[in-house]
Design a protein around this motif. Structure first.
Motif, short mmCIF file in Angstrom:
data_model
loop_
_atom_site.label_atom_id
_atom_site.label_comp_id
_atom_site.label_asym_id
_atom_site.label_seq_id
_atom_site.Cartn_x
_atom_site.Cartn_y
_atom_site.Cartn_z
N LEU A 1 -0.49 8.98 0.52
CA LEU A 1 -1.67 8.81 -0.34
C LEU A 1 -2.68 7.90 0.35
O LEU A 1 -2.33 6.85 0.90
CB LEU A 1 -1.27 8.21 -1.68
N ILE A 2 -3.96 8.30 0.35
CA ILE A 2 -5.01 7.52 0.99
C ILE A 2 -5.28 6.27 0.16
O ILE A 2 -5.61 6.35 -1.02
CB ILE A 2 -6.29 8.35 1.14
N ILE A 3 -5.17 5.09 0.79
CA ILE A 3 -5.37 3.83 0.07
C ILE A 3 -6.52 3.01 0.64
O ILE A 3 -6.89 1.99 0.06
CB ILE A 3 -4.08 2.99 0.07
N ALA A 4 -7.09 3.42 1.76
CA ALA A 4 -8.25 2.74 2.32
C ALA A 4 -8.95 3.69 3.27
O ALA A 4 -8.30 4.52 3.92
CB ALA A 4 -7.84 1.46 3.05
N GLY B 1 -6.61 7.60 -3.20
CA GLY B 1 -5.62 7.99 -4.18
C GLY B 1 -5.13 9.41 -4.05
O GLY B 1 -4.19 9.81 -4.73
N HIS B 2 -5.76 10.18 -3.19
CA HIS B 2 -5.36 11.58 -3.02
C HIS B 2 -4.36 11.71 -1.88
O HIS B 2 -4.36 10.92 -0.92
CB HIS B 2 -6.58 12.46 -2.74
N ASP B 3 -3.53 12.73 -1.96
CA ASP B 3 -2.59 13.05 -0.88
C ASP B 3 -3.40 13.58 0.31
O ASP B 3 -4.08 14.60 0.21
CB ASP B 3 -1.58 14.10 -1.34
N LEU C 1 5.89 0.57 4.18
CA LEU C 1 5.35 0.96 5.48
C LEU C 1 4.48 2.20 5.31
O LEU C 1 4.92 3.23 4.80
CB LEU C 1 6.48 1.27 6.46
N GLY C 2 3.22 2.08 5.72
CA GLY C 2 2.30 3.21 5.69
C GLY C 2 1.84 3.55 7.08
O GLY C 2 2.59 3.37 8.05
#
Length: 574
Positions: A41-44, A62-64, A126-127
């Motif tokens: 998921l995009i967080i930044a 917030g999107h995949d 971990l991202g």
């Protein structure tokens, strides 16, 4: 700064809301970049990525990332199992690709290179940080309207080095490695790439000259070829690089003075022919020796090379040196293996009235000297023995076992002028007790000429693919008689012989399974392909027939060596 995060109720859920990132993580990256959590998921996201992808922050956060952005080259949703970026994310490792496809906000498709590296999100787990870039991107400068190459960021450099490692170490072909090296550096770093290599005899060869023109790479074969000897005391940049000295920058004026060597003359010619105004020259070092030098030149682009470019170039050539070292070692091993294998195989005897030829095609892998072999030799009663076989395995042990079996078979066939089935039974017992061979297949035949002028074949088959008989008019049949179990199983079942009269002008083909086996098709498909191609080639002379049949019938995914023996009976009118 804290990363922009989606509001409550967004697709990211509460997990994304808990994630904050150190200041400047994304906005400090010059290239378009975004951060995903462990689930993708995009967080930044930074402004450069928003502009490139044609989507605002709220449209991305917030999107995949996979579902929203990733596509195949036709714009279709990319299967998750085929997504290299998602695979790297889940594997918590660095990943990169020269070309990936992304959909913009307006639905258009965008081809980009990408670089992914794991990132510790603290309490969020971990991202990964994902950087997108156009490898040959040009940016307009509004103050003067000129177009200049975009300066490489630190992540650009990391991506280039990672891509260099992956691209060059994934091939063991020297020529292919050199072309990949040129494609990695041109036009990203220069308009021209020149590779000079040192041979094992310390001769210099200009192996590759590539120019960026009309949107693609153009190989300049007119500038390639042998070079003059390497001087041992010349201070000129290329000569020093070929001796292993540090990288340097050269200009046309560097070679304007009186040349101190033949290499200097060639370098002066290179600058004149290419129009380079600035060149960076670095040695390509292997583990033990200097392998050559890489010259990157700028002609169409106005900027000159700097000291920072030299450090990047040396990092690239260091990786290139290791890859070329491996490729050369592979080719050396392959040459030794093929030479040894060919020396183990015999020359064909001359048999009045018959044409005979043989071929051996090595396996694709250097270490895969195989156990495939053929043989033909006269017997004491005037008959001719024909044999072909395959020892289980693809290594030196298999090649050694092949030599053992061939020599024992020759001895048994010569000293015991009996039916092929009896000779092979003796051989089977010897394999069980004195040979260092696990299992093997073999086909042994006796070829004789009758008073009627026709040739007869009597054979026995120990687990080997059946011979193929091709009439002059293209009719074909596999000789399936005389078939028994392969050697080395320990069974004592009696073996049988079969006999056939070979029609005039017919062709008999003996071969090993590498000619018909495939990982994608059944053995029956391979045999049928062999039969059809042989029929179409029936009237070609024997040598062209053999070469074409090997080329057409051999599966493209073959990873085995091939032994091949063919003979043709005469025309009664001759």
């Amino acid at each position: 700064m804290d990363a922009v995060v989606p509001e409550a109720g967004s697709p990211a859920g509460s997990r994304a809301l808990s994630v904050t990132l150190p200041g400047g993580l994304v906005e400090g990256v010059m290239a378009p970049a975004y951060v995903v959590d462990g689930e993708g998921l995009i967080i930044a996201v930074n402004a450069a990525a928003e502009g490139l992808l044609g989507r605002s922050g709220p449209d991305l956060l917030g999107h995949d990332a996979h579902d929203l952005l990733h596509r195949d080259s036709h714009g279709r949703t990319l299967d998750r199992s085929r997504c290299e970026m998602r695979d790297a994310l889940l594997g918590q490792r660095t990943g990169h690709s020269e070309v990936g496809w992304f959909t913009r906000g307006d639905g258009s498709l965008l081809g980009l290179s990408w670089f992914l590296t794991p990132y510790d999100l603290g309490p969020g787990g971990l991202g990964a940080l994902v950087m997108l870039y156009r490898r040959h991107e040009v940016t307009e400068h509004p103050e003067n309207g000129d177009e200049s190459p975009r300066a490489l960021t630190e992540l650009d450099r990391l991506a280039l080095l990672a891509e260099t490692t992956t691209q060059l170490t994934s091939t063991l072909d020297v020529v292919e490695a050199l072309h990949r090296l040129a494609a990695l550096t041109v036009p990203l770093l220069a308009d021209w790439a020149v590779v000079d290599l040192l041979t094992e005899n310390d001769e210099v060869r200009r192996a590759l000259v590539v120019q960026y023109a009309d949107g693609g790479l153009v190989e300049r074969s007119d500038l390639q070829g042998p070079m003059p000897p390497l001087p041992q005391d010349s201070p000129m940049p290329l000569s020093r690089a070929l001796r292993g000295a540090a990288s340097t920058i050269a200009t046309p004026s560097t070679y304007h003075g009186p040349p101190d060597s033949g290499i200097a003359v060639e370098q002066h010619r290179l600058f004149e022919e290419t129009g380079m105004h600035s060149a960076a020259i670095a040695p390509i070092r292997g583990l033990r020796d200097v392998l050559g030098a890489l010259t990157l030149g700028r002609a169409a682009r106005p900027d000159t090379f700097s000291a920072s470019d030299l450090s990047l170039l040396e990092d690239v050539t260091r990786r290139a040196g290791l890859a070329l070292d491996n490729a050369r070692l592979y080719q050396r091993q392959r040459k030794v293996s093929e030479t040894m294998q060919r020396h183990l195989l015999p020359q064909m005897p001359t048999i009045p009235g018959l044409q005979m030829t043989a071929r051996y095609v090595a396996a694709p892998q250097a270490s895969q000297v195989g156990g495939d072999w053929y043989d033909a030799f006269p017997l004491m009663d005037g008959a001719t023995a024909l044999a072909i076989g395959d020892v289980v395995g693809h290594d030196l042990d298999a090649a050694g076992g092949m030599a053992q079996i061939r020599n024992m078979l020759r001895a048994f066939a010569w000293s015991h002028p009996e039916a092929p089935s009896d000779v092979v039974s003796r051989l089977d017992q010897a394999v069980m007790h004195i040979a260092e061979v696990p299992m093997a297949t073999v086909l042994l035949a006796r070829l004789t000429s009758g008073d009627d002028g026709l040739w007869r074949l009597r054979w026995t088959n120990a687990g080997h693919p059946p011979p193929l008989l091709v009439d002059h008019d293209g009719r074909t049949r596999f000789l399936t008689g005389g078939h028994g179990i392969l050697l080395g199983t320990g069974t004592t079942r009696p073996r049988e012989d079969a006999v056939v009269t070979l029609p005039p002008r017919s062709t008999l083909v003996l071969y090993t399974d590498g000619l018909v086996e495939s990982t994608r098709h059944s053995i029956d498909d391979g045999l049928d392909r062999l039969r059809k191609h042989a029929a179409s080639l029936a009237r070609r002379p024997l040598d062209p027939f053999s070469d074409a049949l090997l080329d057409r019938a051999r599966p493209t995914d073959n990873d085995d060596d091939v032994a091949f023996l063919a003979l043709r009976t005469p025309d009664p009118a001759d």
